[in-house]
Enzyme design. Sequence first.
Site, PDB file in Angstrom:
ATOM      1  CG  ASP A  24      34.316  43.736  49.082  1.00  0.00           C
ATOM      2  OD1 ASP A  24      33.276  44.188  48.714  1.00  0.00           O
ATOM      3  OD2 ASP A  24      34.587  42.441  49.013  1.00  0.00           O
ATOM      4  CG  ASP A 199      35.486  38.912  47.757  1.00  0.00           C
ATOM      5  OD1 ASP A 199      35.169  39.977  47.815  1.00  0.00           O
ATOM      6  OD2 ASP A 199      34.893  37.730  47.590  1.00  0.00           O
TER       7      ASP A 199
END
Length: 249
Positions: A24, A199
């Site tokens: 990510d 996250d």
Amino acid sequence: MTLDIPNSHQAIRIDAREHALFLDFDGTLAPLQDDPDAVTLPADGAAILRTLHHAFQGALVLISGRDVRDLSVRTPVEVWRAGGHGLEICRPGEAPNPAPAPIASDLRRMVAEIVDPIIGARIEEKGRVLAIHYRQNPDAETELLEPLITLAQRMPGYKAQHGKMVIELKPEGANKGIALTNLMQHAPFSGRLPIMFGDDTTDEDAMIAAERVGGFGVKVGEGKTGAKFRLADTDAVWTWLRRIANEHA
């Protein structure tokens, strides 16, 4: 090679010939900021990602909710980039289409009617995805969440997803788990085990998908997760990535 994951009680065997990295961007490779346009990789970040791309024989993907055009400006084009939660994917060296598919004008207007009156809330257009940020006014969540979820339910083919100080309205196919699963069926990913770093809630879909095919997830930062492993923050992620890159420099 075997590398210890800081803040974890276990060590993970990582083999650049056997694993694939899915990373990510916001909150994982770069700290979250109030202004999404101010987010950048660390000074040596692009070089490290290029080294890892070669070490993993191309099996490295930057997978982000950002529009792929925006992601391509902030990251090296020599690696795979999956923008819009996987709606648009660029191969290494491939430039994205100049313009994204348009958002339905009615959807944009109805979102604006909900968001514009709220101080500290803003709309970010990310291709066919609309992100409503309220980091500058955390209390706005109570005013935004229910009406935006209701709006998404009325729009065929769209869904709402709640993340860290953001609510996204996105096509149902915009899902990092779907993107990971599809990529794992093709070279250079097929036959490897995926490792997903993320996250936020959108990353959990990809972590689940990674585990289904024998891989695993690494949660970055605090919060509930289904991942087996956790790193404290973006600095810890880069410490981990640098250790792998240094072995292949």
